[in-house]
Design a protein around this motif. Sequence first.
Motif, PDB file in Angstrom:
ATOM      1  N   LYS A 155       6.239  -2.785  -3.231  1.00  0.00           N
ATOM      2  CA  LYS A 155       7.328  -2.377  -4.110  1.00  0.00           C
ATOM      3  C   LYS A 155       8.224  -3.577  -4.384  1.00  0.00           C
ATOM      4  O   LYS A 155       8.778  -4.187  -3.461  1.00  0.00           O
ATOM      5  N   ILE A 211       9.333   6.483  -1.818  1.00  0.00           N
ATOM      6  CA  ILE A 211       7.975   6.532  -2.367  1.00  0.00           C
ATOM      7  C   ILE A 211       7.189   7.673  -1.738  1.00  0.00           C
ATOM      8  O   ILE A 211       6.513   8.441  -2.431  1.00  0.00           O
ATOM      9  N   PRO A 237       5.308   3.119  -6.267  1.00  0.00           N
ATOM     10  CA  PRO A 237       5.039   1.748  -5.827  1.00  0.00           C
ATOM     11  C   PRO A 237       4.755   0.834  -7.010  1.00  0.00           C
ATOM     12  O   PRO A 237       4.323   1.300  -8.072  1.00  0.00           O
ATOM     13  N   THR A 238       4.999  -0.446  -6.820  1.00  0.00           N
ATOM     14  CA  THR A 238       4.624  -1.430  -7.831  1.00  0.00           C
ATOM     15  C   THR A 238       3.114  -1.605  -7.861  1.00  0.00           C
ATOM     16  O   THR A 238       2.503  -1.764  -8.922  1.00  0.00           O
TER      17      THR A 238
END
Length: 236
Positions: A12, A54, A61-62
Amino acid sequence: MDSVIEISGLYKNYIMDGGLEQKVLKDINFIVKKGEFVAIMGPSGSGKSTLMNILGCLDRPTKGSYVLDGREVSGLTDNQLAEVRNSKIGFVFQNFNLLMRRSISDNVSLPLIYAGKNDIYRRERALIYIRKMKLSGYEDRMPNQLSGGMQQRVAIARALVNEPQIIFADEPTGNLDSKTSDEIMNLFTELNKDGKTIVLVTHEPDVAMYAQRLIRISDGQKEYDGSVRAYMEKST
Protein backbone atom coordinates in the motif's frame (compact mmCIF):
# COMPACT_ATOMS: atom_id res chain seq x y z
CA MET A 1 -9.66 -25.62 9.13
CA ASP A 2 -10.57 -23.43 6.12
CA SER A 3 -8.96 -20.06 5.57
CA VAL A 4 -11.14 -16.96 5.69
CA ILE A 5 -8.39 -14.39 4.92
CA GLU A 6 -5.53 -14.87 2.45
CA ILE A 7 -3.13 -11.96 1.97
CA SER A 8 -0.39 -12.32 -0.63
CA GLY A 9 2.23 -9.81 -1.79
CA LEU A 10 0.26 -6.89 -0.35
CA TYR A 11 1.58 -3.34 -0.82
CA LYS A 12 0.00 0.00 0.00
CA ASN A 13 1.46 3.30 -1.17
CA TYR A 14 0.13 6.83 -0.74
CA ILE A 15 0.96 9.84 -2.89
CA MET A 16 1.82 12.73 -0.58
CA ASP A 17 1.82 16.48 -1.22
CA GLY A 18 4.44 17.31 -3.79
CA GLY A 19 4.03 13.97 -5.51
CA LEU A 20 6.20 12.01 -3.08
CA GLU A 21 5.23 8.36 -2.67
CA GLN A 22 4.99 6.94 0.85
CA LYS A 23 5.27 3.14 1.07
CA VAL A 24 3.11 2.13 4.03
CA LEU A 25 2.81 -1.64 3.57
CA LYS A 26 5.47 -3.78 1.88
CA ASP A 27 4.97 -7.37 0.76
CA ILE A 28 2.61 -8.53 3.51
CA ASN A 29 1.70 -12.24 3.42
CA PHE A 30 -0.43 -14.29 5.82
CA ILE A 31 -3.48 -16.53 6.13
CA VAL A 32 -6.15 -16.42 8.84
CA LYS A 33 -8.13 -19.61 9.41
CA LYS A 34 -11.81 -19.65 10.31
CA GLY A 35 -12.24 -19.49 14.07
CA GLU A 36 -8.83 -17.94 14.81
CA PHE A 37 -8.29 -15.05 17.22
CA VAL A 38 -5.45 -12.94 15.83
CA ALA A 39 -3.91 -9.78 17.28
CA ILE A 40 -2.11 -7.31 15.02
CA MET A 41 0.43 -5.18 16.87
CA GLY A 42 2.95 -2.56 15.94
CA PRO A 43 4.20 0.88 16.95
CA SER A 44 2.47 4.06 15.85
CA GLY A 45 3.06 4.60 12.14
CA SER A 46 3.92 0.93 11.51
CA GLY A 47 1.07 0.44 9.05
CA LYS A 48 -1.21 -1.72 11.23
CA SER A 49 -4.21 0.61 10.89
CA THR A 50 -3.74 0.76 7.12
CA LEU A 51 -3.63 -3.02 7.07
CA MET A 52 -6.82 -3.19 9.14
CA ASN A 53 -8.57 -0.82 6.73
CA ILE A 54 -7.66 -3.08 3.82
CA LEU A 55 -8.71 -6.23 5.70
CA GLY A 56 -12.02 -4.56 6.54
CA CYS A 57 -12.62 -3.60 2.89
CA LEU A 58 -12.47 0.10 3.78
CA ASP A 59 -9.45 0.59 1.50
CA ARG A 60 -7.72 -1.21 -1.36
CA PRO A 61 -4.11 -2.34 -1.68
CA THR A 62 -1.86 -0.72 -4.25
CA LYS A 63 -0.66 -4.15 -5.28
CA GLY A 64 -1.22 -7.74 -4.20
CA SER A 65 -4.04 -10.16 -3.50
CA TYR A 66 -6.67 -10.21 -0.77
CA VAL A 67 -8.98 -13.22 -0.80
CA LEU A 68 -11.81 -12.94 1.73
CA ASP A 69 -13.85 -16.10 2.29
CA GLY A 70 -12.82 -17.43 -1.10
CA ARG A 71 -13.39 -14.21 -3.06
CA GLU A 72 -10.72 -11.89 -4.41
CA VAL A 73 -11.73 -8.44 -3.13
CA SER A 74 -8.70 -6.26 -3.86
CA GLY A 75 -10.12 -5.01 -7.18
CA LEU A 76 -13.79 -4.59 -6.26
CA THR A 77 -15.70 -1.33 -6.78
CA ASP A 78 -16.81 0.81 -3.83
CA ASN A 79 -20.35 -0.59 -4.03
CA GLN A 80 -19.08 -4.16 -4.17
CA LEU A 81 -16.81 -3.55 -1.18
CA ALA A 82 -19.78 -2.10 0.74
CA GLU A 83 -21.77 -5.27 0.03
CA VAL A 84 -18.89 -7.43 1.27
CA ARG A 85 -18.53 -5.35 4.43
CA ASN A 86 -22.20 -5.63 5.26
CA SER A 87 -22.47 -9.36 4.63
CA LYS A 88 -19.14 -10.73 5.86
CA ILE A 89 -17.70 -8.29 8.41
CA GLY A 90 -18.54 -6.76 11.76
CA PHE A 91 -16.57 -3.74 13.03
CA VAL A 92 -15.78 -2.59 16.56
CA PHE A 93 -13.88 0.69 16.93
CA GLN A 94 -12.02 2.48 19.71
CA ASN A 95 -14.46 5.41 19.71
CA PHE A 96 -17.55 3.16 19.50
CA ASN A 97 -18.84 5.12 16.44
CA LEU A 98 -22.42 5.19 17.72
CA LEU A 99 -25.10 7.57 16.47
CA MET A 100 -25.67 9.76 19.52
CA ARG A 101 -29.16 10.91 18.50
CA ARG A 102 -30.46 7.41 17.88
CA SER A 103 -31.52 4.81 20.44
CA ILE A 104 -29.46 1.77 21.34
CA SER A 105 -31.87 -0.40 19.37
CA ASP A 106 -31.51 1.83 16.30
CA ASN A 107 -27.73 1.74 16.57
CA VAL A 108 -27.61 -2.04 16.80
CA SER A 109 -30.00 -2.51 13.88
CA LEU A 110 -28.13 -0.12 11.56
CA PRO A 111 -26.39 -2.83 9.45
CA LEU A 112 -29.81 -4.39 8.80
CA ILE A 113 -31.02 -1.16 7.19
CA TYR A 114 -28.20 -1.45 4.66
CA ALA A 115 -29.18 -5.09 4.17
CA GLY A 116 -32.72 -4.00 3.24
CA LYS A 117 -34.51 -5.63 6.19
CA ASN A 118 -37.89 -4.32 7.37
CA ASP A 119 -38.59 -2.48 10.63
CA ILE A 120 -40.04 -5.44 12.53
CA TYR A 121 -37.18 -7.76 11.59
CA ARG A 122 -34.58 -5.11 12.51
CA ARG A 123 -36.12 -4.50 15.93
CA GLU A 124 -36.39 -8.22 16.72
CA ARG A 125 -32.80 -8.91 15.69
CA ALA A 126 -31.51 -5.88 17.60
CA LEU A 127 -33.24 -7.01 20.78
CA ILE A 128 -31.68 -10.48 20.48
CA TYR A 129 -28.14 -9.06 20.43
CA ILE A 130 -28.87 -6.37 22.99
CA ARG A 131 -29.93 -9.19 25.32
CA LYS A 132 -26.79 -11.20 24.46
CA MET A 133 -24.68 -8.21 25.45
CA LYS A 134 -26.58 -7.99 28.78
CA LEU A 135 -28.13 -4.65 27.91
CA SER A 136 -31.81 -5.58 28.24
CA GLY A 137 -33.80 -2.59 29.41
CA TYR A 138 -31.49 -0.11 27.71
CA GLU A 139 -32.75 -0.59 24.14
CA ASP A 140 -34.58 2.76 24.08
CA ARG A 141 -31.84 4.74 25.84
CA MET A 142 -29.44 7.05 24.03
CA PRO A 143 -25.71 6.22 23.90
CA ASN A 144 -24.76 9.20 26.08
CA GLN A 145 -26.84 7.65 28.88
CA LEU A 146 -24.51 4.64 29.01
CA SER A 147 -21.00 4.14 30.36
CA GLY A 148 -18.07 3.64 28.01
CA GLY A 149 -18.07 -0.11 28.58
CA MET A 150 -21.79 -0.33 27.87
CA GLN A 151 -21.37 1.73 24.70
CA GLN A 152 -18.70 -0.70 23.52
CA ARG A 153 -21.08 -3.59 24.17
CA VAL A 154 -23.63 -1.79 22.00
CA ALA A 155 -20.97 -1.55 19.31
CA ILE A 156 -20.28 -5.29 19.62
CA ALA A 157 -24.01 -6.05 19.36
CA ARG A 158 -24.14 -3.93 16.20
CA ALA A 159 -21.13 -5.82 14.81
CA LEU A 160 -22.88 -9.15 15.43
CA VAL A 161 -26.44 -8.36 14.32
CA ASN A 162 -25.84 -9.35 10.69
CA GLU A 163 -24.13 -12.58 11.80
CA PRO A 164 -20.82 -11.83 10.07
CA GLN A 165 -18.06 -14.39 9.73
CA ILE A 166 -15.33 -12.04 10.94
CA ILE A 167 -15.12 -9.38 13.64
CA PHE A 168 -12.51 -6.68 13.11
CA ALA A 169 -11.75 -4.74 16.29
CA ASP A 170 -9.56 -1.63 16.06
CA GLU A 171 -8.18 -0.69 19.51
CA PRO A 172 -11.53 -1.67 21.10
CA THR A 173 -10.30 -1.02 24.66
CA GLY A 174 -8.41 2.19 23.92
CA ASN A 175 -10.95 4.44 25.68
CA LEU A 176 -11.75 2.10 28.58
CA ASP A 177 -10.32 1.60 32.05
CA SER A 178 -8.49 -1.63 32.82
CA LYS A 179 -11.44 -3.37 34.53
CA THR A 180 -13.83 -2.56 31.70
CA SER A 181 -11.16 -3.53 29.16
CA ASP A 182 -10.96 -6.98 30.73
CA GLU A 183 -14.75 -7.32 30.53
CA ILE A 184 -14.77 -6.39 26.83
CA MET A 185 -11.87 -8.71 25.99
CA ASN A 186 -13.60 -11.56 27.82
CA LEU A 187 -16.60 -10.94 25.56
CA PHE A 188 -14.35 -11.29 22.51
CA THR A 189 -12.94 -14.50 23.97
CA GLU A 190 -16.46 -15.92 24.35
CA LEU A 191 -17.36 -14.88 20.80
CA ASN A 192 -14.25 -16.66 19.54
CA LYS A 193 -15.17 -19.79 21.50
CA ASP A 194 -18.57 -19.63 19.76
CA GLY A 195 -16.77 -19.82 16.40
CA LYS A 196 -16.29 -16.19 15.37
CA THR A 197 -13.05 -15.27 13.64
CA ILE A 198 -11.60 -12.20 15.37
CA VAL A 199 -8.85 -9.90 14.12
CA LEU A 200 -7.82 -7.32 16.69
CA VAL A 201 -5.54 -4.32 16.27
CA THR A 202 -3.91 -3.15 19.50
CA HIS A 203 -0.73 -1.61 20.81
CA GLU A 204 -1.29 -3.04 24.30
CA PRO A 205 0.46 -6.34 25.13
CA ASP A 206 -2.10 -7.12 27.85
CA VAL A 207 -4.89 -6.93 25.27
CA ALA A 208 -2.96 -8.94 22.68
CA MET A 209 -2.58 -11.75 25.22
CA TYR A 210 -6.27 -12.59 24.83
CA ALA A 211 -5.53 -13.74 21.26
CA GLN A 212 -3.84 -17.02 20.32
CA ARG A 213 -1.75 -15.62 17.48
CA LEU A 214 0.21 -12.41 16.99
CA ILE A 215 1.11 -10.67 13.74
CA ARG A 216 3.55 -7.83 14.43
CA ILE A 217 4.01 -5.09 11.85
CA SER A 218 7.08 -2.85 11.86
CA ASP A 219 7.92 -0.22 9.23
CA GLY A 220 5.22 -1.63 6.97
CA GLN A 221 6.56 -5.18 6.99
CA LYS A 222 5.55 -8.33 8.83
CA GLU A 223 8.13 -8.77 11.57
CA TYR A 224 6.60 -11.70 13.48
CA ASP A 225 3.78 -14.19 13.00
CA GLY A 226 3.22 -16.83 15.65
CA SER A 227 2.21 -17.53 19.23
CA VAL A 228 1.36 -14.48 21.33
CA ARG A 229 2.81 -16.04 24.47
CA ALA A 230 6.04 -17.05 22.74
CA TYR A 231 6.53 -13.50 21.50
CA MET A 232 5.79 -11.93 24.88
CA GLU A 233 8.14 -14.31 26.67
CA LYS A 234 10.88 -13.56 24.16
CA SER A 235 10.33 -9.81 24.57
CA THR A 236 10.57 -9.77 28.38
